[in-house]
Write a protein that holds these residues in place. Structure first.
Motif, mmCIF file in Angstrom:
data_model
loop_
_atom_site.group_PDB
_atom_site.id
_atom_site.type_symbol
_atom_site.label_atom_id
_atom_site.label_comp_id
_atom_site.label_asym_id
_atom_site.label_seq_id
_atom_site.Cartn_x
_atom_site.Cartn_y
_atom_site.Cartn_z
ATOM 1 N N LEU A 47 0.889 -0.846 -0.048
ATOM 2 C CA LEU A 47 -0.175 0.242 -0.078
ATOM 3 C C LEU A 47 0.802 1.490 0.262
ATOM 4 N N GLU A 48 1.649 1.528 0.879
ATOM 5 C CA GLU A 48 3.220 2.635 0.450
ATOM 6 C C GLU A 48 3.119 2.780 -0.478
ATOM 7 N N ALA A 49 3.636 1.721 -0.997
ATOM 8 C CA ALA A 49 3.995 2.496 -2.599
ATOM 9 C C ALA A 49 3.551 3.109 -3.941
ATOM 10 N N LYS A 50 2.348 2.364 -3.061
ATOM 11 C CA LYS A 50 0.969 2.107 -4.449
ATOM 12 C C LYS A 50 0.739 3.320 -4.297
ATOM 13 N N ALA A 51 0.613 4.039 -2.752
ATOM 14 C CA ALA A 51 -0.154 5.648 -2.246
ATOM 15 C C ALA A 51 0.942 7.232 -3.295
ATOM 16 N N LEU A 52 2.171 6.430 -2.906
ATOM 17 C CA LEU A 52 3.136 6.950 -2.968
ATOM 18 C C LEU A 52 3.308 7.130 -4.642
ATOM 19 N N ALA A 53 3.533 5.923 -5.228
ATOM 20 C CA ALA A 53 3.387 6.041 -6.491
ATOM 21 C C ALA A 53 1.606 7.483 -7.891
ATOM 22 N N THR A 54 0.972 6.252 -6.506
ATOM 23 C CA THR A 54 -0.232 7.155 -7.041
ATOM 24 C C THR A 54 0.048 9.481 -6.644
ATOM 25 N N GLY A 55 0.998 8.961 -6.549
ATOM 26 C CA GLY A 55 0.876 10.723 -5.511
ATOM 27 C C GLY A 55 0.857 11.455 -4.400
ATOM 28 N N ALA A 56 0.536 10.276 -3.889
ATOM 29 C CA ALA A 56 0.316 11.055 -1.411
ATOM 30 C C ALA A 56 2.325 11.119 -1.618
ATOM 31 N N SER A 57 2.061 12.652 -1.039
ATOM 32 C CA SER A 57 3.401 13.532 -0.479
ATOM 33 C C SER A 57 3.490 12.294 0.378
ATOM 34 N N LYS A 58 3.079 11.564 1.749
ATOM 35 C CA LYS A 58 3.612 10.819 2.486
ATOM 36 C C LYS A 58 2.534 9.955 3.426
ATOM 37 N N VAL A 59 2.983 8.870 3.415
ATOM 38 C CA VAL A 59 2.296 8.090 3.694
ATOM 39 C C VAL A 59 1.888 7.481 5.394
ATOM 40 N N TYR A 60 0.646 7.565 5.948
ATOM 41 C CA TYR A 60 0.675 6.893 7.111
ATOM 42 C C TYR A 60 0.342 5.138 7.132
ATOM 43 N N ILE A 61 0.795 4.431 7.782
ATOM 44 C CA ILE A 61 0.247 2.784 7.508
ATOM 45 C C ILE A 61 0.644 2.433 9.253
ATOM 46 N N ASP A 62 -0.550 2.582 10.056
ATOM 47 C CA ASP A 62 -0.603 2.637 11.468
ATOM 48 C C ASP A 62 -0.882 1.268 12.028
ATOM 49 N N ASP A 63 -0.724 0.939 13.433
ATOM 50 C CA ASP A 63 -0.808 -0.791 13.841
ATOM 51 C C ASP A 63 -1.831 -0.320 14.601
ATOM 52 N N LEU A 64 -2.660 -0.096 14.516
ATOM 53 C CA LEU A 64 -4.480 0.098 15.558
ATOM 54 C C LEU A 64 -4.976 -1.000 16.147
ATOM 55 N N ARG A 65 -4.166 -2.361 15.873
ATOM 56 C CA ARG A 65 -5.061 -3.655 16.600
ATOM 57 C C ARG A 65 -5.808 -3.827 17.650
ATOM 58 N N ALA A 66 -4.286 -3.359 18.389
ATOM 59 C CA ALA A 66 -3.844 -3.324 19.734
ATOM 60 C C ALA A 66 -5.712 -2.124 19.990
ATOM 61 N N GLU A 67 -5.208 -1.552 20.110
ATOM 62 C CA GLU A 67 -6.105 -0.738 20.148
ATOM 63 C C GLU A 67 -7.724 -0.526 19.617
ATOM 64 N N PHE A 68 -7.756 -0.819 18.334
ATOM 65 C CA PHE A 68 -9.266 -1.464 17.767
ATOM 66 C C PHE A 68 -9.476 -2.741 19.405
ATOM 67 N N ALA A 69 -9.334 -3.557 19.098
ATOM 68 C CA ALA A 69 -9.501 -4.676 20.663
ATOM 69 C C ALA A 69 -9.803 -4.008 21.604
ATOM 70 N N GLN A 70 -9.040 -3.704 22.604
ATOM 71 C CA GLN A 70 -8.902 -2.859 24.194
ATOM 72 C C GLN A 70 -9.691 -1.857 24.018
#
Length: 412
Positions: A47-70
């Motif tokens: 996803l990061e490479a794809k977003a940058l290739a599509t024109g994003a200036s910056k990409v955040y891919i944040d692991d929120l799984r623990a927060e999501f569950a708790q």
């Protein structure tokens, strides 16, 4: 002068890929793509490479799984939330977390707006935007699917695919899977396409490949499996003797539930915007957790407290479904729920078998069940005098007798 910054909720699919490029061109803005890792697994690959290739200036891919569950799944399950008697709110409960993190990124990056790819017909647009309104009312929200110029440019998927090809945007759009999906730690949903016909049967043998998280119940093991879940104050903290985090609980129960074909739901639901829609859901771990929690409550929760909480379940579930997770009324309800869960502690034993979650025992150090009182044999405690029931019944029957007498007199 610095360009405007927009934080886009980005999944990498056809819609958000097109939207990323379109936003950058239309608003001459810097686009910051954000993807929340809430359990999509392989869907996050590349996803990061794809977003940058599509024109994003910056990409955040944040692991929120623990927060999501708790902080999201577990509080909602303490409330016993179930929308329209069937839906365990898998998509609904993820949206406020995504909105929360988007707001944090927007403030960190100095963005003035957030954007999303939700359509003008669905619930997600409401959930995202109500979350932003509650947390950061100063931010603007851009919803391309509600803008005339966007819909005029992209009246259908064919135009979107052509636009992607023209701009070198890698997308996968195929007629092989004519439906949309949304996956996270709690569930995966399927809607649109062939599922828009409520007579279409997704459980038919020819459609087995559609499902992702669970085997067909008919193909599940012929041998039942027993499991034990440990609870403390309404939260599952252990499985089969091992202490687990909320994230580990969800991952373990998803595996067990999927193995036994548990958690499939096919329903026509009422969207907040006013229309009915058909959704198919797989919620294997959530279904096990929901059942176990309810059984734990049956042994440990006071009758009137349970009655009060249960009277609010529909309200609570509707608030989550409609996007009011951060609203004061949901927070007030949660405070009541938290109070109700203080003694929901103990162990539940379940039997998993071909799509079924079957109760097989429950015990607790704070059990309200007293076998000496409940026994049909002689009561050694003398806590209950059966003769007292005569007056109890007589008093409760009084208004019924008065009402019956009035009816009889008017019929003469």
């Amino acid at each position: 002068m610095a360009k405007q910054k927009i934080v886009l909720a980005y999944s990498g699919g056809l819609d958000t890929s097109i939207i990323l490029k379109w936003l950058k061109e239309t608003y001459d803005a810097e686009i910051i793509a954000f993807t929340a890792d809430i359990g999509q697994k392989e869907e996050l690959d590349g996803l990061e490479a794809k977003a940058l290739a599509t024109g994003a200036s910056k990409v955040y891919i944040d692991d929120l799984r623990a927060e999501f569950a708790q902080d999201f799944i577990f509080p909602m399950f303490q409330a016993g939330a179930l929308y329209e008697g069937q839906y365990l709110l898998g998509t609904s409960i993820a949206r406020p977390l995504i909105a929360k993190r988007m707001v944090e990124i927007a403030r960190q990056e100095g963005a003035t707006a957030i954007a999303h790819g939700a359509t003008g017909k669905g619930n997600d647009q409401v959930r995202f935007e109500l979350g932003v309104a509650a947390l950061a009312p100063e931010l603007d929200v851009i919803a391309p699917w509600r803008l005339d110029e966007f819909r005029e440019t992209f009246p259908g998927r064919a135009e979107m695919i052509a636009y992607a090809e023209k701009h070198g945007i890698p997308v996968t759009a195929s007629a092989a899977k004519p439906y949309s999906t949304d996956r996270n730690l709690l569930h995966i949903s399927f809607e649109s396409g062939m599922l828009e016909d409520p007579w279409f049967d997704p459980s038919a043998a020819s459609n087995k490949d559609m499902f992702v998280l669970s085997v067909d119940p008919e193909d599940a093991p012929d041998q039942a499996e027993y499991i034990e879940l440990n609870f403390e104050q309404g939260n599952c903290v252990g499985l089969n003797g091992s202490r687990l985090t909320p994230l580990q609980v969800m991952e373990s129960l998803n595996e067990l539930g999927g193995k036994h074909g548990i958690g499939r739901v096919d329903m026509v639901e009422n969207r907040f915007v006013g229309m009915k829609s058909r959704g198919v859901y797989e919620t294997p771990g959530g279904t096990i957790l929901f059942t176990a929690h309810r059984k734990m409550e049956s042994l440990t929760m006071d009758r009137e407290v349970m009655s009060l909480r249960d009277s609010l379940i529909s309200r609570y579930a509707t608030l989550v479904y409609n996007g009011f997770w951060f609203a004061p009324e949901r927070l007030a309800l949660q405070a009541l729920v938290n109070e109700s869960q203080k003694n929901v502690t103990g162990t539940v034993r379940l039997k998993l078998y071909k799509g079924n979650v079957i109760g097989a025992g429950v015990q607790s150090p704070v059990s309200l069940y007293n076998p000496d009182i409940a026994t049909m044999e002689a009561d050694p405690t003398q806590a209950y005098n059966q003769g007292d029931a005569t007056g109890f019944i007589r008093l409760n029957a009084l208004r019924l007798k008065v009402s019956a007498g009035v009816q009889q007199s008017t019929q003469k």
